[in-house]
Design an enzyme around this catalytic site. Structure first.
Site, PDB file in Angstrom:
ATOM      1  CB  SER A 144      -1.092  -0.056   1.242  1.00 43.45           C
ATOM      2  OG  SER A 144      -1.337   1.191   1.582  1.00 43.45           O
ATOM      3  CE1 TYR A 169      -4.312  -1.989   4.667  1.00 41.11           C
ATOM      4  CE2 TYR A 169      -3.464   0.022   4.298  1.00 41.11           C
ATOM      5  CZ  TYR A 169      -3.839  -1.075   3.900  1.00 41.11           C
ATOM      6  OH  TYR A 169      -4.125  -1.302   2.618  1.00 41.11           O
TER       7      TYR A 169
HETATM    8  N1  LIG Z   1      -8.558  -0.191  -2.496  1.00 39.27           N
HETATM    9  C1  LIG Z   1      -7.409   0.570  -2.344  1.00 39.27           C
HETATM   10  O1  LIG Z   1      -7.423   1.902  -2.559  1.00 39.27           O
HETATM   11  C2  LIG Z   1      -6.264   0.069  -1.787  1.00 39.27           C
HETATM   12  C3  LIG Z   1      -5.128   0.973  -1.627  1.00 39.27           C
HETATM   13  C4  LIG Z   1      -3.757   0.268  -1.117  1.00 39.27           C
HETATM   14  C5  LIG Z   1      -3.557  -1.335  -0.799  1.00 39.27           C
HETATM   15  N2  LIG Z   1      -4.998  -1.858  -1.055  1.00 39.27           N
HETATM   16  C6  LIG Z   1      -4.885  -3.466  -0.563  1.00 39.27           C
HETATM   17  O2  LIG Z   1      -5.202  -4.236  -1.800  1.00 39.27           O
HETATM   18  C7  LIG Z   1      -6.193  -5.334  -1.205  1.00 39.27           C
HETATM   19  C8  LIG Z   1      -7.296  -5.233  -1.855  1.00 39.27           C
HETATM   20  O3  LIG Z   1      -8.216  -4.297  -1.392  1.00 39.27           O
HETATM   21  P1  LIG Z   1      -9.667  -3.882  -1.856  1.00 39.27           P
HETATM   22  O4  LIG Z   1      -9.669  -2.616  -1.929  1.00 39.27           O
HETATM   23  O5  LIG Z   1     -10.011  -5.054  -2.647  1.00 39.27           O
HETATM   24  O6  LIG Z   1     -10.202  -4.545  -0.156  1.00 39.27           O
HETATM   25  P2  LIG Z   1     -11.598  -5.395   0.010  1.00 39.27           P
HETATM   26  O7  LIG Z   1     -11.824  -5.282   1.530  1.00 39.27           O
HETATM   27  O8  LIG Z   1     -12.630  -4.845  -0.899  1.00 39.27           O
HETATM   28  O9  LIG Z   1     -10.872  -7.013  -0.232  1.00 39.27           O
HETATM   29  C9  LIG Z   1     -10.365  -7.590   0.490  1.00 39.27           C
HETATM   30  C10 LIG Z   1     -11.080  -9.254   0.616  1.00 39.27           C
HETATM   31  O10 LIG Z   1     -10.101  -9.784   1.449  1.00 39.27           O
HETATM   32  C11 LIG Z   1     -11.154 -10.640   2.299  1.00 39.27           C
HETATM   33  N3  LIG Z   1     -10.269 -11.025   3.574  1.00 39.27           N
HETATM   34  C12 LIG Z   1      -9.835 -10.054   4.548  1.00 39.27           C
HETATM   35  N4  LIG Z   1      -8.965 -10.965   5.368  1.00 39.27           N
HETATM   36  C13 LIG Z   1      -9.124 -12.294   4.824  1.00 39.27           C
HETATM   37  C14 LIG Z   1      -8.594 -13.418   5.380  1.00 39.27           C
HETATM   38  N5  LIG Z   1      -8.023 -13.411   6.557  1.00 39.27           N
HETATM   39  N6  LIG Z   1      -8.804 -14.708   4.945  1.00 39.27           N
HETATM   40  C15 LIG Z   1      -9.556 -14.440   3.594  1.00 39.27           C
HETATM   41  N7  LIG Z   1     -10.005 -13.447   3.226  1.00 39.27           N
HETATM   42  C16 LIG Z   1     -10.002 -12.302   3.945  1.00 39.27           C
HETATM   43  C17 LIG Z   1     -12.205  -9.635   2.877  1.00 39.27           C
HETATM   44  O11 LIG Z   1     -13.404 -10.435   3.055  1.00 39.27           O
HETATM   45  C18 LIG Z   1     -12.272  -8.768   1.369  1.00 39.27           C
HETATM   46  O12 LIG Z   1     -13.287  -9.458   0.746  1.00 39.27           O
HETATM   47  C19 LIG Z   1      -5.808  -5.024   0.281  1.00 39.27           C
HETATM   48  O13 LIG Z   1      -4.738  -5.996   0.445  1.00 39.27           O
HETATM   49  C20 LIG Z   1      -5.534  -3.705   0.558  1.00 39.27           C
HETATM   50  O14 LIG Z   1      -4.897  -3.612   1.726  1.00 39.27           O
HETATM   51  C21 LIG Z   1      -6.101  -1.445  -1.355  1.00 39.27           C
END
Ligand SMILES: NC(=O)c1ccc[n+]([C@@H]2O[C@H](COP(=O)([O-])OP(=O)(O)OC[C@H]3O[C@@H](n4cnc5c(N)ncnc54)[C@H](O)[C@@H]3O)[C@@H](O)[C@H]2O)c1
Length: 340
Positions: A144, A169
């Site tokens: 991130s 985080y």
């Molecule tokens: N969306 C953004 O702007 C952004 C920015 C930086 C980093 N990220 C990273 O990208 C990745 C995806 O983000 P996103 O926006 O799609 O988030 P999101 O919350 O929509 O998707 C993450 C998914 O992971 C699942 N999950 C969480 N913990 C789990 C576990 N222990 N076992 C199995 N499943 C689990 C959740 O149910 C969720 O559906 C994440 O790692 C997030 O930290 C996202």
């Protein structure tokens, strides 16, 4: 046919990645625990788009075949569950793993630190162990932009020092990068960490600004604008993110400067926008003014993000979607999905 595991498949980015790859010659297993950090109905609706129905998706640790894509199956599992994940990796034998599952959100980590340690550290360790014992050819994982903390030098480059995360985080994401490096070094597993910069677009996350603002404006409620709108974010449209991830999936992460097959890449827009301009784009698209509740900076939040994407560009990446176009697409999706 390549066999790929995508964790977080019911999440925002994971769902879009599955959808994009399923049109190609790839066999995909999507995994997600479908936790209730935000509305699970949105997660089930995303899975439904992939041909996985709610009643089947509810069951834990059972592979469900998609009704729409012969090359897609889904399994509801917890990454923290060491035994289940270890057996799952041994049974399925993936070529490539894309780990997007995590407990996301900076603000939530202030009050719920334990969940981040479980999902992002224990869960990620189980993924690394699975890759180690089944000789996965490439592990790609979500890091991130928050790892840059209050970095003042812009744009943020992967060579900048990132030893000052200001939320748990961010600390877990930085830890993932260190853990992956160690596994690349010890077991020769090629790994690539992707530092995502504020992703937005259709099917987006209900805890993020785009969604919260659109919902509140449509409902005639005020919106909380932190740091009085004087924040800048490298807002990146989901299709550009997915195109970038696909490019990385095609590459071997061999580094030019190290013998360890570990790489970190920024994946962003490369052009930061003020929060106020972002809100104006939403107002324009909704043809309705927001009522702004101007508030001070929140703990854990950073004043700005700005991605240096040169390295990803050298693989052919370019961020193509303007804020106006991206916001318009989100608003169209939101109105259709919620039947407004
Ligand atoms: N969306 C953004 O702007 C952004 C920015 C930086 C980093 N990220 C990273 O990208 C990745 C995806 O983000 P996103 O926006 O799609 O988030 P999101 O919350 O929509 O998707 C993450 C998914 O992971 C699942 N999950 C969480 N913990 C789990 C576990 N222990 N076992 C199995 N499943 C689990 C959740 O149910 C969720 O559906 C994440 O790692 C997030 O930290 C996202």
């Amino acid at each position: 046919m390549k066999k790929v595991l995508i964790t977080g498949a019911a999440g925002f980015i994971g769902f879009h990645l599955c959808k994009a790859l399923l049109e190609k010659d790839t066999e995909i297993i999507g995994l997600d625990n479908i936790n209730d950090y935000y509305d699970v109905n949105l997660k089930f609706a995303r899975l439904n788009e992939l041909g996985i129905y709610k009643e089947d998706a509810k069951k834990f640790n059972k592979n469900v075949q998609s009704d729409k894509y012969s090359n897609f199956t889904f399994v509801r599992s917890n990454l923290e569950d060491e035994k289940i994940i270890s057996e799952f990796f041994k049974r399925e034998k993936f070529d490539v793993v894309c780990n997007l599952a995590a407990q996301a959100g900076v603000r939530y980590s202030i009050d719920n630190p334990g969940i981040y340690v479980q999902s992002n550290l224990v869960g990620f360790l189980n993924v690394l162990e699975g890759c180690r014992h089944t000789k996965v050819k490439h592990l790609i994982y979500a890091s991130s932009s928050s790892v840059y903390g209050q970095n003042e030098k812009v744009p943020f480059s992967v060579v900048d020092n990132v030893d000052h995360p200001i939320s748990l985080y961010a600390a877990t994401k930085k830890s993932n990068e260190l853990m992956a490096y160690t596994y690349s070094h010890l077991y020769n597993i090629p790994t690539t960490g992707l530092r995502f910069f504020t992703v937005y677009g259709p099917w987006g996350r209900p805890d993020m600004a785009m969604f919260l603002f659109t919902k509140a404006i449509l409902e005639g409620k005020s919106i909380d604008v932190f740091n009085r709108g004087e924040m800048k974010r490298d807002f990146t449209y989901i299709d550009d993110i997915i195109a970038g991830v696909e490019l990385v999936m095609k590459e071997s992460p061999l580094s030019k400067t190290s013998t360890v097959s570990h790489k970190i890449l920024n994946i962003g827009n490369g052009s930061p926008e003020s929060l106020d301009n972002f809100i104006m784009a939403i107002e324009k698209s909704l043809n309705k003014k927001a009522v702004r509740n101007l508030l001070p900076m929140q703990p854990g939040d950073v004043p700005r993000t700005w991605a240096d994407t040169k390295e990803l560009e050298s693989l052919g990446y370019s961020s193509k979607t303007s804020i106006d176009e991206g916001v318009e697409n989100f608003v169209k999706w939101y109105k259709k999905f919620y039947e407004i």
